[in-house]
Design a protein around this motif. Sequence first.
Motif, PDB file in Angstrom:
ATOM      1  N   THR A 151      37.417  60.498  41.076  1.00  0.00           N
ATOM      2  CA  THR A 151      36.180  61.153  40.632  1.00  0.00           C
ATOM      3  C   THR A 151      36.369  61.771  39.255  1.00  0.00           C
ATOM      4  OG1 THR A 151      35.442  61.584  42.896  1.00  0.00           O
ATOM      5  CG2 THR A 151      34.515  62.975  41.157  1.00  0.00           C
ATOM      6  N   GLN A 152      37.512  62.406  39.039  1.00  0.00           N
ATOM      7  CA  GLN A 152      37.805  62.976  37.719  1.00  0.00           C
ATOM      8  C   GLN A 152      37.824  61.878  36.656  1.00  0.00           C
ATOM      9  OE1 GLN A 152      37.874  66.115  37.297  1.00  0.00           O
ATOM     10  NE2 GLN A 152      38.513  66.310  35.172  1.00  0.00           N
ATOM     11  N   LEU A 153      38.422  60.732  36.980  1.00  0.00           N
ATOM     12  CA  LEU A 153      38.403  59.594  36.066  1.00  0.00           C
ATOM     13  C   LEU A 153      36.959  59.147  35.822  1.00  0.00           C
ATOM     14  CD1 LEU A 153      39.750  57.276  34.485  1.00  0.00           C
ATOM     15  CD2 LEU A 153      39.950  56.043  36.666  1.00  0.00           C
ATOM     16  N   GLY A 154      36.130  59.166  36.852  1.00  0.00           N
ATOM     17  CA  GLY A 154      34.731  58.790  36.698  1.00  0.00           C
ATOM     18  C   GLY A 154      34.006  59.665  35.684  1.00  0.00           C
ATOM     19  N   ARG A 175      22.542  65.686  33.193  1.00  0.00           N
ATOM     20  CA  ARG A 175      21.321  65.224  33.856  1.00  0.00           C
ATOM     21  C   ARG A 175      21.537  64.691  35.270  1.00  0.00           C
ATOM     22  NH1 ARG A 175      21.350  64.833  28.691  1.00  0.00           N
ATOM     23  NH2 ARG A 175      19.453  65.096  27.414  1.00  0.00           N
ATOM     24  N   TYR A 176      22.704  64.111  35.527  1.00  0.00           N
ATOM     25  CA  TYR A 176      22.861  63.346  36.768  1.00  0.00           C
ATOM     26  C   TYR A 176      24.140  63.623  37.553  1.00  0.00           C
ATOM     27  CZ  TYR A 176      19.177  60.464  34.642  1.00  0.00           C
ATOM     28  OH  TYR A 176      18.018  60.025  34.070  1.00  0.00           O
ATOM     29  N   THR A 177      25.228  63.926  36.883  1.00  0.00           N
ATOM     30  CA  THR A 177      26.524  63.860  37.576  1.00  0.00           C
ATOM     31  C   THR A 177      27.338  65.147  37.512  1.00  0.00           C
ATOM     32  OG1 THR A 177      27.608  62.930  35.613  1.00  0.00           O
ATOM     33  CG2 THR A 177      26.696  61.367  37.221  1.00  0.00           C
ATOM     34  N   ILE A 182      29.351  60.906  45.495  1.00  0.00           N
ATOM     35  CA  ILE A 182      30.568  60.102  45.581  1.00  0.00           C
ATOM     36  C   ILE A 182      30.624  59.439  46.948  1.00  0.00           C
ATOM     37  CG2 ILE A 182      33.097  60.113  45.555  1.00  0.00           C
ATOM     38  CD1 ILE A 182      31.838  60.662  42.816  1.00  0.00           C
ATOM     39  N   LEU A 183      30.630  58.125  46.949  1.00  0.00           N
ATOM     40  CA  LEU A 183      30.833  57.343  48.160  1.00  0.00           C
ATOM     41  C   LEU A 183      32.090  56.503  47.965  1.00  0.00           C
ATOM     42  CD1 LEU A 183      27.144  56.203  48.778  1.00  0.00           C
ATOM     43  CD2 LEU A 183      28.350  58.119  49.845  1.00  0.00           C
ATOM     44  N   ASN A 284      23.498  62.346  41.313  1.00  0.00           N
ATOM     45  CA  ASN A 284      23.204  63.240  42.419  1.00  0.00           C
ATOM     46  C   ASN A 284      22.037  62.690  43.239  1.00  0.00           C
ATOM     47  OD1 ASN A 284      21.482  65.746  43.463  1.00  0.00           O
ATOM     48  ND2 ASN A 284      23.610  66.414  43.295  1.00  0.00           N
ATOM     49  N   PHE A 285      22.087  62.880  44.558  1.00  0.00           N
ATOM     50  CA  PHE A 285      21.084  62.314  45.459  1.00  0.00           C
ATOM     51  C   PHE A 285      19.669  62.687  45.030  1.00  0.00           C
ATOM     52  CE2 PHE A 285      18.544  62.147  49.339  1.00  0.00           C
ATOM     53  CZ  PHE A 285      18.991  60.990  49.963  1.00  0.00           C
TER      54      PHE A 285
END
Length: 340
Positions: A151-154, A175-177, A182-183, A284-285
């Motif tokens: 996730t950190q790499l993402g 705006r989004y993350t 995370i799935l 984010n959902f």
Amino acid sequence: MTHTNAPAGLPLIDVSALVAQSQERAAVAAQIGQACRQHGFFYVTEHGVSPALIERLRSLSERFFALPEETKMRWRMALGGRAWRGYFPLGGELTSGRPDWKQGLYLGTELPADHPLVLAKTPVHGPNLFPDLPELAGFKETILEYMAAVTQLGHRLMEGIALSLDLPADYFAARYTADPLILFRIFNYPSQAVPEGLDVAWGVGEHTDYGLLTILYQDDVGGLTVHTPQGWVTAPPVPGSFVCNIGDMLDRMTGGLYKSTPHRVTRNSSGRERFSFPLFFDPNFAARVQRIEGLAGAPDRDDSAERWDQANVHAFNGRYGDYLLAKVSKVFPQLRDEVL
């Protein structure tokens, strides 16, 4: 920093400057931008995720999938409810209505039962079903550590994608993350024949991913193939690398400048078990997905006639979670009522 090609002709990008957030990251971002325009797929090396952690995850996963079927079913997805977590057996997941020849463990961000999103019964949010047998000691901790590292790499890769579009590095985070959805999946592709009468053609059938960015670790068996403008090419394992591809929502945000690329996995006939670990780094959902304003060169057109599923992702307007649910309800139709 290096940029070479993997055997498939897909770019192989050293992302150490992005990981370190150094001044050289602009050059890496430019390489990622070129890869997103040309292929929608690229390999990353020097990513900072520990090889020992990856190997620990692979070894524990191998032990889990070697368990008897009735033991694995103690963590079946039907017990995960709206969190959409747990084990599914061979042939239990559908792509384009046909069963895939793989088994897997569905996971995601670990949330306690009293978390506000869980109390609100938000789909695909909740606790994981971690196999907790003595022979799998450390499996939960390893999974959580791996998810945190990737996730950190993402986050770093999305900064690179933002810079590649001449946007501020924190464009997607703002705006989004900031709190991404995370799935994570652990997939096993056994090397065994498909039973007579079962309509199985692929390990995973042709599809595009739903969200922003998929970060995949694959073992040395191989089987991933990618539909490039030049046709289908294999994306063989490259030691020490992750394979990254962009999803439908990044396609939507960029007006088709960065396209989500169809891919599939061949049935495993190697004589060895195959393992792969895709992590989906998504909005984010509740985030409302919108086109990036003023993006130079973005075609913004209906390309549904060219897509594998004839869907027009550019027509979608709403929460990312709504898009996700419409997709996953077709993957496990028998569990649809749990999340919809």
